[in-house]
Motif scaffolding. Structure first.
Motif, mmCIF file in Angstrom:
data_model
loop_
_atom_site.group_PDB
_atom_site.id
_atom_site.type_symbol
_atom_site.label_atom_id
_atom_site.label_comp_id
_atom_site.label_asym_id
_atom_site.label_seq_id
_atom_site.Cartn_x
_atom_site.Cartn_y
_atom_site.Cartn_z
ATOM 1 N N MET A 1 0.814 -1.210 0.000
ATOM 2 C CA MET A 1 0.000 0.000 0.000
ATOM 3 C C MET A 1 0.851 1.265 0.000
ATOM 4 S SD MET A 1 -3.096 -1.020 -0.205
ATOM 5 C CE MET A 1 -4.028 0.443 0.203
ATOM 6 N N LYS A 2 2.162 1.136 0.276
ATOM 7 C CA LYS A 2 2.994 2.333 0.348
ATOM 8 C C LYS A 2 3.070 3.039 -1.001
ATOM 9 C CE LYS A 2 7.316 -0.196 -0.478
ATOM 10 N NZ LYS A 2 8.653 -0.524 0.044
ATOM 11 N N HIS A 3 3.014 2.270 -2.086
ATOM 12 C CA HIS A 3 3.046 2.900 -3.411
ATOM 13 C C HIS A 3 1.739 3.652 -3.690
ATOM 14 C CE1 HIS A 3 6.712 0.737 -4.075
ATOM 15 N NE2 HIS A 3 6.120 -0.449 -4.007
ATOM 16 N N LEU A 4 0.625 3.092 -3.206
ATOM 17 C CA LEU A 4 -0.683 3.706 -3.451
ATOM 18 C C LEU A 4 -0.946 4.915 -2.558
ATOM 19 C CD1 LEU A 4 -2.766 0.433 -3.819
ATOM 20 C CD2 LEU A 4 -2.004 1.947 -5.644
ATOM 21 N N ALA A 5 -0.051 5.157 -1.594
ATOM 22 C CA ALA A 5 -0.215 6.338 -0.735
ATOM 23 C C ALA A 5 -0.129 7.629 -1.545
ATOM 24 C CB ALA A 5 0.854 6.334 0.359
ATOM 25 N N ALA A 6 0.476 7.561 -2.726
ATOM 26 C CA ALA A 6 0.571 8.748 -3.586
ATOM 27 C C ALA A 6 -0.802 9.220 -4.057
ATOM 28 C CB ALA A 6 1.459 8.450 -4.791
ATOM 29 N N LEU A 7 -1.813 8.359 -3.919
ATOM 30 C CA LEU A 7 -3.165 8.716 -4.363
ATOM 31 C C LEU A 7 -3.944 9.491 -3.312
ATOM 32 C CD1 LEU A 7 -4.103 5.293 -5.984
ATOM 33 C CD2 LEU A 7 -3.421 7.364 -7.196
ATOM 34 N N ASN A 8 -3.384 9.627 -2.125
ATOM 35 C CA ASN A 8 -4.123 10.295 -1.047
ATOM 36 C C ASN A 8 -4.510 11.724 -1.409
ATOM 37 O OD1 ASN A 8 -3.979 8.015 0.506
ATOM 38 N ND2 ASN A 8 -2.206 8.684 1.697
ATOM 39 N N LYS A 9 -3.662 12.397 -2.191
ATOM 40 C CA LYS A 9 -3.974 13.784 -2.565
ATOM 41 C C LYS A 9 -5.245 13.849 -3.416
ATOM 42 C CE LYS A 9 -0.804 13.595 -6.518
ATOM 43 N NZ LYS A 9 0.408 14.174 -7.133
ATOM 44 N N TYR A 10 -5.472 12.803 -4.226
ATOM 45 C CA TYR A 10 -6.690 12.774 -5.042
ATOM 46 C C TYR A 10 -7.905 12.454 -4.171
ATOM 47 C CZ TYR A 10 -3.439 12.572 -8.973
ATOM 48 O OH TYR A 10 -2.439 12.848 -9.869
ATOM 49 N N PHE A 11 -7.735 11.530 -3.217
ATOM 50 C CA PHE A 11 -8.847 11.209 -2.324
ATOM 51 C C PHE A 11 -9.260 12.435 -1.510
ATOM 52 C CE2 PHE A 11 -7.113 6.677 -2.426
ATOM 53 C CZ PHE A 11 -8.030 6.297 -3.382
ATOM 54 N N TRP A 12 -8.272 13.233 -1.127
ATOM 55 C CA TRP A 12 -8.596 14.450 -0.380
ATOM 56 C C TRP A 12 -9.301 15.462 -1.277
ATOM 57 C CZ3 TRP A 12 -9.414 16.122 4.245
ATOM 58 C CH2 TRP A 12 -9.416 17.497 4.513
ATOM 59 N N LYS A 13 -8.888 15.542 -2.504
ATOM 60 C CA LYS A 13 -9.514 16.482 -3.441
ATOM 61 C C LYS A 13 -10.983 16.132 -3.658
ATOM 62 C CE LYS A 13 -9.106 18.278 -8.168
ATOM 63 N NZ LYS A 13 -8.327 18.240 -9.433
ATOM 64 N N TYR A 14 -11.284 14.836 -3.745
ATOM 65 C CA TYR A 14 -12.666 14.396 -3.994
ATOM 66 C C TYR A 14 -13.251 13.759 -2.736
ATOM 67 C CZ TYR A 14 -11.278 15.157 -8.814
ATOM 68 O OH TYR A 14 -10.823 15.726 -9.981
ATOM 69 N N ARG A 15 -12.908 14.309 -1.576
ATOM 70 C CA ARG A 15 -13.307 13.723 -0.291
ATOM 71 C C ARG A 15 -14.823 13.705 -0.103
ATOM 72 N NH1 ARG A 15 -10.929 18.581 0.232
ATOM 73 N NH2 ARG A 15 -11.959 20.275 1.367
ATOM 74 N N PHE A 16 -15.521 14.711 -0.641
ATOM 75 C CA PHE A 16 -16.968 14.751 -0.446
ATOM 76 C C PHE A 16 -17.659 13.638 -1.232
ATOM 77 C CE2 PHE A 16 -15.709 19.255 0.304
ATOM 78 C CZ PHE A 16 -16.030 19.292 1.649
ATOM 79 N N ARG A 17 -17.188 13.390 -2.448
ATOM 80 C CA ARG A 17 -17.730 12.266 -3.222
ATOM 81 C C ARG A 17 -17.410 10.942 -2.527
ATOM 82 N NH1 ARG A 17 -19.449 12.768 -8.467
ATOM 83 N NH2 ARG A 17 -19.242 14.821 -9.420
ATOM 84 N N LEU A 18 -16.183 10.837 -2.018
ATOM 85 C CA LEU A 18 -15.772 9.607 -1.355
ATOM 86 C C LEU A 18 -16.596 9.358 -0.090
ATOM 87 C CD1 LEU A 18 -13.859 7.205 -1.133
ATOM 88 C CD2 LEU A 18 -12.222 8.694 0.039
ATOM 89 N N LEU A 19 -16.762 10.397 0.729
ATOM 90 C CA LEU A 19 -17.541 10.249 1.971
ATOM 91 C C LEU A 19 -18.994 9.914 1.671
ATOM 92 C CD1 LEU A 19 -16.074 13.177 4.109
ATOM 93 C CD2 LEU A 19 -15.736 10.725 4.457
ATOM 94 N N ALA A 20 -19.563 10.588 0.665
ATOM 95 C CA ALA A 20 -20.952 10.296 0.286
ATOM 96 C C ALA A 20 -21.072 8.845 -0.174
ATOM 97 C CB ALA A 20 -21.419 11.244 -0.811
ATOM 98 N N GLY A 21 -20.084 8.401 -0.957
ATOM 99 C CA GLY A 21 -20.097 7.013 -1.420
ATOM 100 C C GLY A 21 -20.027 6.033 -0.278
ATOM 101 N N LEU A 22 -19.201 6.324 0.729
ATOM 102 C CA LEU A 22 -19.098 5.432 1.894
ATOM 103 C C LEU A 22 -20.427 5.359 2.644
ATOM 104 C CD1 LEU A 22 -15.556 6.407 3.268
ATOM 105 C CD2 LEU A 22 -16.180 4.560 1.716
ATOM 106 N N VAL A 23 -21.090 6.499 2.789
ATOM 107 C CA VAL A 23 -22.399 6.509 3.460
ATOM 108 C C VAL A 23 -23.400 5.662 2.677
ATOM 109 C CG1 VAL A 23 -24.355 7.968 4.096
ATOM 110 C CG2 VAL A 23 -22.016 8.742 4.571
ATOM 111 N N PHE A 24 -23.406 5.805 1.365
ATOM 112 C CA PHE A 24 -24.338 5.029 0.545
ATOM 113 C C PHE A 24 -24.030 3.536 0.623
ATOM 114 C CE2 PHE A 24 -24.687 9.076 -2.172
ATOM 115 C CZ PHE A 24 -25.797 9.502 -1.457
ATOM 116 N N VAL A 25 -22.755 3.186 0.729
ATOM 117 C CA VAL A 25 -22.387 1.780 0.872
ATOM 118 C C VAL A 25 -22.981 1.214 2.157
ATOM 119 C CG1 VAL A 25 -20.474 0.192 1.292
ATOM 120 C CG2 VAL A 25 -20.269 1.916 -0.494
ATOM 121 N N VAL A 26 -22.807 1.938 3.251
ATOM 122 C CA VAL A 26 -23.323 1.466 4.542
ATOM 123 C C VAL A 26 -24.845 1.342 4.504
ATOM 124 C CG1 VAL A 26 -23.530 2.016 6.999
ATOM 125 C CG2 VAL A 26 -21.352 2.399 5.817
ATOM 126 N N LEU A 27 -25.522 2.330 3.916
ATOM 127 C CA LEU A 27 -26.983 2.297 3.863
ATOM 128 C C LEU A 27 -27.486 1.128 3.017
ATOM 129 C CD1 LEU A 27 -27.843 6.095 3.514
ATOM 130 C CD2 LEU A 27 -28.270 4.617 5.493
#
Length: 616
Positions: A1-27
């Motif tokens: 996973m250390k190589h994929l840590a470079a993607l964190n900047k993109y996850f932060w940029k689209y954090r609202f989409r990601l968080l919304a997606g996580l909520v929808f997954v749980v629901l």
């Protein structure tokens, strides 16, 4: 996973989409796990009707608040109504789950497409920042593979892999929570095979990662072979080397296929192993749960056993998807590692911290410059000293490999000299921003490159805001306007990849027009008339002489333009200046230049085959 840590900047940029997606997954998974609870109630209700003496309060074991409300409402109804209402309830739960799954994909998968877009742009921008040295040591196929295949595999992690992983964790978490509430002992027996699953995943992932890295490297080689074959198809056909090239490609393709099949075999074992573990869990649930029911019906109801079987089967797909998620993650890690290594590369030629833009007047000075190509060790220039004053026209002449093109490359700062300095108006070009320097210099390269665009588009590449009249004027100065007018669609004619539909001379003249429309203060022409005939060459020289009146010009050539009045003629040999002066003074000196001029005149005065035929 250390190589994929470079993607964190993109996850932060689209954090609202990601968080919304996580909520929808749980629901979506919450509404999924309610179905076994409802089914448990119906089965227990049926068992109560079949065994009226049983007083076990089966519905008291339902812990979920929403499920308890529904059960308490329908507990007083007759069995037919109960079954009907539970069926409708299950349908509504399925619809709600589907709705939130739709929202889940619309957020997480769309987020992955945005990340793919950003990552491709980042890779492409980095390609443009890297200098000539990088491109001399990397193949086109490998460069293309990074921006296409590698980025696509990373997208499979940022989209489907994350979605399946979160879905897996949510469903397992909710299922295990309700299972533990119902029966802790049976839950532990049911989950006993999971350590075996974890060990299998760990070891197989190591194999997948190694094989994925190897496959990506082989795919780059395969793409390179194909790209070279497409680009050099005329050479291949002219030398009748189709079979040899096919064999070469087949060998590369065979090696790629062998490794890809090896990875497929590993994955083929992986996925059935996941299903096998889930099958063991189902068997343990029925076997142990059945014994518990037989021994003590009060502690284990038939509905609870049914509920556990439904939960285990519900976990079948998510657990089976562990293999797919792990495979996508490992492939993405291998690709991201390649991208990280590439993105960490820094161009050797870049702006100094204190570099500033500068308006160029045109005074050039190569101050005792020496340069050696690092990738070959060839010393191209040695103590090269040349001062070109503003507005002067200088010819640099020499045989192939004498260092002529290197002079142009150093002026454009494609490379930096090992010793000495290149100065413009008294300022070292390393103190001028690259953008400012190159914007004010036009360069016609020796190896002409035209884009797969229209003739007009290729000329406008030198000055995108130029008018059509300026395009025609530049074409006239390059003596190609008449031939363009003869094309079926004129300036809107598509010229094909690398200008394949044009002759060598036409390509050179379109390239000259592209440089002239830029209207620079300094122009460098590197052997750009080698493919034109003598008459056209004289026309171009006449047009250029008028165009270059107030500009500084460096004409690099292996021919002598006697009709062009150069302020200086510099003769290079093996990276050294062996002669310099005007045309007349060098002829009087009787050296290399005079000898070259004599041999050229002899060739030019020799009658052509057409003239000999006419005389006969």
């Amino acid at each position: 996973m250390k190589h994929l840590a470079a993607l964190n900047k993109y996850f932060w940029k689209y954090r609202f989409r990601l968080l919304a997606g996580l909520v929808f997954v749980v629901l979506s998974n919450y509404f999924s796990v309610l179905a076994p609870l409802i089914t448990k109630y119906v089965v227990n209700k049926l068992m109560l009707l079949l065994s009226p003496g049983t007083t076990h309060a089966f519905h008291e074991s339902v812990q979920d608040p929403l499920a308890r409300v529904l059960i308490n409402r329908i507990d007083r109804w007759n069995f037919s109504n109960v079954v009907a209402l539970c069926g409708v309830t299950l349908l509504v739960l399925a619809l709600l789950r589907g709705l939130f799954m739709f929202f889940m994909r619309q957020t997480i998968i769309v987020m992955s497409r945005h990340i793919e877009f950003d990552q491709k742009n980042e890779v492409y921008q980095h390609y443009q920042r890297l200098d000539t040295t990088f491109y001399r040591s990397h193949s086109t196929g490998d460069l293309m593979n990074r921006i296409t295949e590698d980025v696509s595999r990373v997208r499979m992690f940022t989209g489907p892999a994350i979605m399946y992983l979160v879905n897996l964790l949510a469903l397992i978490g909710l299922s295990v929570y309700y299972m533990l509430k119902d029966n802790v002992a049976l839950t532990l027996y049911t989950l006993a095979p999971l350590p075996l699953l974890a060990v299998t995943i760990y070891f197989v992932n190591q194999l997948i990662h190694k094989k994925s890295e190897r496959i990506q490297a082989l795919l780059s080689d395969l793409t390179t072979n194909a790209q070279q074959s497409y680009s050099g198809i005329r050479v291949i056909k002219s030398f009748v080397q189709e079979k040899a090239m096919l064999a070469f490609f087949r060998n590369s393709s065979e090696e790629y296929k062998t490794n890809a099949l090896g990875l497929a075999k590993v994955e083929a074992i992986y996925f059935p192993a996941m299903s096998f573990v889930v099958g063991i869990s189902t068997l343990l649930t029925i076997l142990i749960g059945g014994f518990m029911y037989i021994r003590d019906p009060q502690s284990m109801t038939f509905g609870t056993l049914t509920e556990f079987v439904l939960f285990i089967n519900m976990l079948m797909f998510p657990v089976s998807a562990i293999g797919s998620v792990a495979s996508m993650t490992q492939r993405a890690a291998a690709s991201q590692k390649r991208l990280n290594e590439f993105l960490r590369l820094q161009p050797e030629i870049r702006d100094k911290p204190k570099a500033t833009p500068k308006v160029i007047a045109g005074d050039l000075h190569f101050d005792h410059v020496s340069f050696t190509y690092s990738h070959t060790g060839i010393k191209a220039l040695t103590d090269f000293d040349l001062h070109i004053r503003k507005g002067q026209k200088v010819a640099i002449i020499g045989r192939t490999g004498s260092g002529k093109t290197t002079v142009a490359q150093l002026l454009l700062r494609m490379f930096d000299p090992d010793q000495g300095a290149v100065k413009v108006d008294g300022t070292d070009i390393r103190d001028i921003t690259l953008k400012s320097l190159r914007e004010q210099i036009s360069y016609v390269p020796q190896d002409v490159f035209l884009f797969s665009d229209t003739v007009r588009g290729n000329i406008l590449f030198g000055n995108p805001v130029a008018t059509m009249d300026q395009v025609r004027q530049a074409a006239k100065q390059a003596v190609v306007d008449g031939e363009i007018a003869g094309f079926a669609e004129g300036y809107d004619t598509m010229i094909g990849e690398r200008g394949v539909t044009l002759s060598g001379g036409q390509k050179q003249r379109v390239s000259i027009a592209r440089a002239l429309i830029k209207d620079p203060r300094v122009i460098v022409m590197d052997d750009c008339l080698s493919a034109v005939d003598a008459r056209t060459e004289r026309e171009i020289i006449g047009q250029l002489y008028e165009y270059l009146q107030d500009k500084t010009a460096i004409i690099i050539t292996h021919r002598i333009f006697s009709l062009f009045q150069f302020d200086q003629v510099v003769v290079l040999d093996d990276g050294h200046i062996i002669e310099r002066g005007t045309h007349d003074s060098l002829l009087e000196a009787g050296g290399y230049y005079a000898d070259l001029y004599a041999r050229q005149r002899e060739r030019d005065e020799r009658p052509s085959e057409e003239e000999v035929t006419q005389e006969k």
